[in-house]
Design an enzyme around this catalytic site. Structure first.
Site, PDB file in Angstrom:
ATOM      1  N   HIS A 173       0.869  -1.175   0.000  1.00  0.00           N
ATOM      2  CA  HIS A 173       0.000   0.000   0.000  1.00  0.00           C
ATOM      3  C   HIS A 173       0.911   1.233   0.000  1.00  0.00           C
ATOM      4  CE1 HIS A 173      -2.783   2.944   1.779  1.00  0.00           C
ATOM      5  NE2 HIS A 173      -3.764   2.127   1.467  1.00  0.00           N
ATOM      6  N   ASP A 231       3.479  -4.074   8.013  1.00  0.00           N
ATOM      7  CA  ASP A 231       2.189  -3.397   7.913  1.00  0.00           C
ATOM      8  C   ASP A 231       1.106  -4.454   8.137  1.00  0.00           C
ATOM      9  OD1 ASP A 231      -0.211  -2.353   7.078  1.00  0.00           O
ATOM     10  OD2 ASP A 231       0.570  -1.460   5.233  1.00  0.00           O
ATOM     11  N   GLN A 247      -4.111  -5.063   7.179  1.00  0.00           N
ATOM     12  CA  GLN A 247      -5.102  -6.007   6.660  1.00  0.00           C
ATOM     13  C   GLN A 247      -5.067  -7.360   7.374  1.00  0.00           C
ATOM     14  OE1 GLN A 247      -7.531  -5.242   4.849  1.00  0.00           O
ATOM     15  NE2 GLN A 247      -6.872  -3.345   3.867  1.00  0.00           N
ATOM     16  N   LYS A 303     -10.036  -0.479  10.787  1.00  0.00           N
ATOM     17  CA  LYS A 303     -10.198  -1.669   9.950  1.00  0.00           C
ATOM     18  C   LYS A 303     -10.524  -2.896  10.795  1.00  0.00           C
ATOM     19  CE  LYS A 303      -7.011  -0.127   6.330  1.00  0.00           C
ATOM     20  NZ  LYS A 303      -7.823   0.184   5.145  1.00  0.00           N
ATOM     21  N   CYS A 318      -4.662   2.341  -3.745  1.00  0.00           N
ATOM     22  CA  CYS A 318      -3.442   2.885  -3.140  1.00  0.00           C
ATOM     23  C   CYS A 318      -2.282   1.921  -3.297  1.00  0.00           C
ATOM     24  CB  CYS A 318      -3.628   3.211  -1.658  1.00  0.00           C
ATOM     25  SG  CYS A 318      -4.923   4.391  -1.368  1.00  0.00           S
TER      26      CYS A 318
HETATM   27  C1  LIG Z   1      -2.211  -2.742   3.678  1.00  0.00           C
HETATM   28  C2  LIG Z   1      -2.611  -1.369   4.092  1.00  0.00           C
HETATM   29  N1  LIG Z   1      -1.696  -0.554   4.634  1.00  0.00           N
HETATM   30  C3  LIG Z   1      -2.004   0.677   5.042  1.00  0.00           C
HETATM   31  C4  LIG Z   1      -3.270   1.177   4.916  1.00  0.00           C
HETATM   32  C5  LIG Z   1      -3.538   2.562   5.359  1.00  0.00           C
HETATM   33  O1  LIG Z   1      -4.364   2.580   6.455  1.00  0.00           O
HETATM   34  P1  LIG Z   1      -4.840   3.961   7.056  1.00  0.00           P
HETATM   35  O2  LIG Z   1      -5.513   4.694   5.948  1.00  0.00           O
HETATM   36  O3  LIG Z   1      -5.785   3.562   8.143  1.00  0.00           O
HETATM   37  O4  LIG Z   1      -3.641   4.658   7.544  1.00  0.00           O
HETATM   38  C6  LIG Z   1      -4.258   0.364   4.369  1.00  0.00           C
HETATM   39  C7  LIG Z   1      -5.638   0.845   4.248  1.00  0.00           C
HETATM   40  O5  LIG Z   1      -6.168   1.259   3.272  1.00  0.00           O
HETATM   41  C8  LIG Z   1      -3.915  -0.932   3.941  1.00  0.00           C
HETATM   42  O6  LIG Z   1      -4.825  -1.727   3.375  1.00  0.00           O
END
Ligand SMILES: Cc1ncc(COP(=O)(O)O)c(C=O)c1O
Lengths: 145, 405
Positions: B117, B194, B197, B220, B360
Site C-alpha cells: 500500500h 504493515d 489487513q 479496519k 493505493c
Molecule cells: C495494507 C494497508 N496498509 C495501510 C493502509 C492505510 O491505512 P490507514 O488509511 O488507516 O492509515 C491500508 C488501508 O487502506 C492498507 O490496506
C-alpha cells in the site's frame, strides 16, 4: 436508479465501438484531460481550418461514461466553429449539472442520452471530462475570451 | 456458513440496506464499540495524563487500560512498546521520520515489496530521497507469492530496513513475514510489518513473529477512525527521537533544556485520542468474544463461495492466487473490456458496495499490468445471500455493457 437504463444503448455502443477513438497526425490542438481519482485519462486532438474544426479524435483510457461522452462530443463538434463547440460544451456541462432547459438539451442531439448522469453525482466527472478538456483547449485560444 | 448471527451486533445493518463488501477499506462498528466511545465522553471526559483530579485520573486509567488491551492483542512484552497513533499511515511515517531519516545514509538500501500500500511505500521513498539510500523492490509471482530465493537475493549487507505488509490489500495474499524478518535480522536490518489487513482477521504474536515495528489501524478492525497503533521494540524506540514535539511528551522543559518523557509517551505528543483508544479496546474485547477462529472459519467459507462463483463467470480475471485459500477475504478482479468504474457502478446500482480503482497500490497494479481493478473484501458479518447477489450482479455486467457473450 436501475443500471440498465443508465447504461443505455447509445452509451454502450459508443463505448464498445467508438467512431472517433484514434490518433490524428499533426493536430492543431492537443490536450490531456485526467480524473485523478478514478483514472480516466484522455487526449483530445483537433485539426482546424481557421475557425472551423475540421477533424477531432481522442485516445486514452477510462470508464464507459467518459469514453462514450468523448466519442459523442467529437461527432458533434466536427464541422462546427470553435465558439459553437464551446457553446455545446457549456450546454452539456449544464445539462449534467441539471441546469439546462429541454430546448437546450435537444440541441445536444445524441449527447442528450447522457442526461441521466445528472442523477449520479459519482459519475458527473466522467461525463464531463471530454467537454471540460475541450473548453480548456479552445477557451484560451478564442479571441473573444 | 456465514455471519447472519452477528449482524445484530452492528447497528448500521438495521439502517443501511446496501450490501457492504468493502471491508478492507474500513470495517463496520459493533454497538459495543460505539457505546465505549460514547461512554468515555459521557462519563470520563477529561484530558488524560494531565490533571490530578479524579476525573482526569479516570480518563487516564481508561486510556492506559486500552493500551494494555492492545498489548495483549498482539502479545507485546510491555505497554511501553505500544504507541497510539491516528492510523497505519501515521505509524509508518513515525518510523520513517524517527528511525529511517536518522539511521540511513547514502549507499544503504531499503527493501520494500512491490505489493505494498502507498502508506508502506511512500514514507520509504521519502527516506530514500532525503538520505540517498536506495529502494529495492521485492517482486512476487503472478499468484502473489514471494519466492524464497528472491528474498535471499534482495536482502543484503547493505539493507537497513525491510518493509512488508502481512496481507496484501489488493491480492489478499499472506506474505512470508516471518522469513523476511529473520533475513532482515541476519544482516542487521530492521523489519517493518504493515498489519493493517491482517490485524482484523488473524491473531498476531509479535514475540513470535519478531518484527522490529508493526503498524495497524483501529478502523479496519471494528474500532473507530482516528486511532491506530505502532508496536516497536523497546530498545529501538528508546533510542529514537520523538516524531512530534509538544505537550504531554516532555518531563522537563527549561529555557534551554528538554527532557523527553518515558516510552510510550515520548511518541504521543499533544492531547491524545482517548475516546478512540478506549473504543479500540472495546473492539479488541469484541474480537475476543467472537473469536478469530470463528471469524476466519466464516470468512474462509464466504471467500470460497465468492471465489468459485467468480471463477465461473466468463471474461472475469482474478488478480493473485488461483485458489480461494490464497485470498483471505480479498478478491480483486477485472472484467474484459469493462472499466472497473463501470463494474462498480453496476454493482452499486444493485445495492452492492465495493471499491474500484488503484487501491493505493499503484506500483503493484503497474507490475500486474492493470490500470485499475474492482475489489471485493469480506468480513465475518457478511452473508451467503450477499455473496450470491454479488455473483448474480457480476454475471450481468458484460451484457449490460452491450456485449453479446
Ligand atoms: C495494507 C494497508 N496498509 C495501510 C493502509 C492505510 O491505512 P490507514 O488509511 O488507516 O492509515 C491500508 C488501508 O487502506 C492498507 O490496506
Amino acid at each position: 436508479m436501475e443500471s440498465r437504463s443508465f447504461y443505455n444503448e447509445i452509451l454502450t455502443e459508443h463505448n464498445i465501438r467508438p467512431y472517433y477513438k484514434h490518433d490524428i497526425v499533426n493536430p492543431d490542438y492537443t490536450l490531456e484531460g485526467v480524473n485523478p481519482n478514478c483514472g480516466d485519462d484522455i487526449f483530445i486532438k483537433l485539426k482546424c481550418d481557421g475557425d472551423v474544426i475540421t477533424d477531432a479524435a481522442f485516445t486514452g483510457d477510462g470508464c464507459a461514461v467518459s469514453q462514450a461522452s468523448a466519442d459523442i462530443m467529437m461527432g458533434l463538434i466536427i464541422g462546427k466553429k470553435k465558439d459553437e463547440a464551446l457553446h455545446l460544451a457549456d450546454v452539456f456541462i449544464r445539462m449534467i449539472k441539471g441546469e439546462a432547459s429541454e430546448e437546450e438539451i435537444d440541441s445536444l442531439e445524441e449527447a442528450s442520452a447522457l442526461r441521466d448522469i445528472s442523477h449520479m453525482p459519482a459519475r458527473v466527472k466522467c461525463a464531463v471530462l471530454g467537454w471540460h478538456t475541450l473548453e480548456e483547449l479552445l477557451g484560451d485560444n478564442l479571441p473573444q475570451r | 456458513m456465514d455471519g447472519k448471527l452477528y449482524r445484530a451486533d452492528f447497528p448500521i445493518f438495521q439502517i443501511e440496506k446496501s450490501m457492504y463488501l468493502d471491508n478492507a477499506a474500513t470495517s463496520q462498528k459493533p454497538q459495543c464499540v460505539i457505546d465505549a466511545e460514547y461512554d468515555f465522553y459521557k462519563s470520563m471526559n477529561a484530558n488524560p495524563l494531565r490533571g490530578f483530579y479524579p476525573l482526569s485520573v479516570k480518563a487516564t486509567e481508561a486510556y492506559e487500560e486500552a493500551r494494555s488491551k492492545v498489548k495483549g492483542f498482539i502479545n507485546a512484552a510491555s505497554e511501553k512498546e505500544i504507541i497510539f497513533t491516528r492510523n497505519t499511515t501515521e505509524s509508518i511515517n513515525l518510523i520513517a521520520y524517527s528511525y529511517g531519516l536518522i539511521n540511513l545514509c547514502r549507499g544503504d538500501e531499503i527493501v520494500v515489496s512491490i505489493t505494498e500500500h502507498h502508506s508502506n511505500l511512500l514514507p520509504w521513498r521519502m527516506v530514500a530521497n532525503r538520505t540517498g539510500a536506495k529502494i529495492k523492490y521485492l517482486y512476487p509471482n503472478q499468484n502473489g507469492e514471494f519466492d524464497i530465493k528472491s528474498i535471499d537475493e534482495a536482502i543484503t549487507e547493505k539493507t537497513k530496513i525491510v518493509a512488508m505488509g502481512q496481507v496484501s490489500n489488493v491480492l489478499g495474499s499472506l506474505n512470508p513475514v516471518e522469513y523476511v524478518i529473520k533475513k532482515a535480522h541476519e544482516v542487521g536490518a530492521v523489519a517493518v510489518i504493515d498489519a493493517a489487513q491482517s490485524a482484523p482477521h488473524m491473531p498476531i504474536d509479535v514475540q513470535k513473529m519478531n518484527p522490529d515495528f508493526l503498524a495497524f489501524s483501529g478502523h479496519k478492525m471494528f474500532g473507530p477512525m482516528g486511532i491506530g497503533v505502532l508496536y516497536g521494540k523497546k530498545e529501538l524506540l528508546e533510542k529514537m527521537p520523538p516524531f512530534m514535539e509538544g505537550g504531554e511528551m516532555v518531563d522537563i522543559v527549561r529555557f534551554d533544556y528538554t527532557k523527553y518523557s518515558e516510552l510510550p509517551h515520548k511518541f504521543e505528543a499533544g492531547t491524545v485520542n482517548a475516546g478512540g483508544a478506549v473504543a479500540l479496546g472495546a473492539a479488541i474485547d469484541y474480537i475476543g468474544k467472537v473469536g478469530f477462529d470463528v471469524m476466519s472459519q466464516i470468512e474462509e467459507s464466504l471467500t470460497k463461495r465468492a471465489f468459485e462463483g467468480m471463477k465461473n463467470i466468463p471474461h472475469l480475471n482474478i488478480l493473485g492466487a488461483d485458489n480461494a485459500e490464497g485470498h483471505h477475504g480479498i478478491i480483486s478482479f477485472t472484467i474484459d473490456d469493462v472499466h472497473p468504474h463501470d463494474v462498480s457502478a453496476i454493482l452499486e446500482a444493485d445495492g452492492i458496495d465495493v471499491r474500484a480503482g488503484h487501491h493505493c497500490a499503484g506500483p503493484l497494479l503497474e507490475y500486474l499490468g492493470v490500470n485499475s481493478a474492482t475489489r471485493l473484501s469480506l468480513m465475518f458479518y457478511n452473508t451467503e445471500e450477499e455473496i450470491d447477489a454479488f455473483i448474480k450482479s457480476l454475471s450481468s455486467i458484460r451484457e449490460k455493457m452491450g456485449f453479446k457473450d
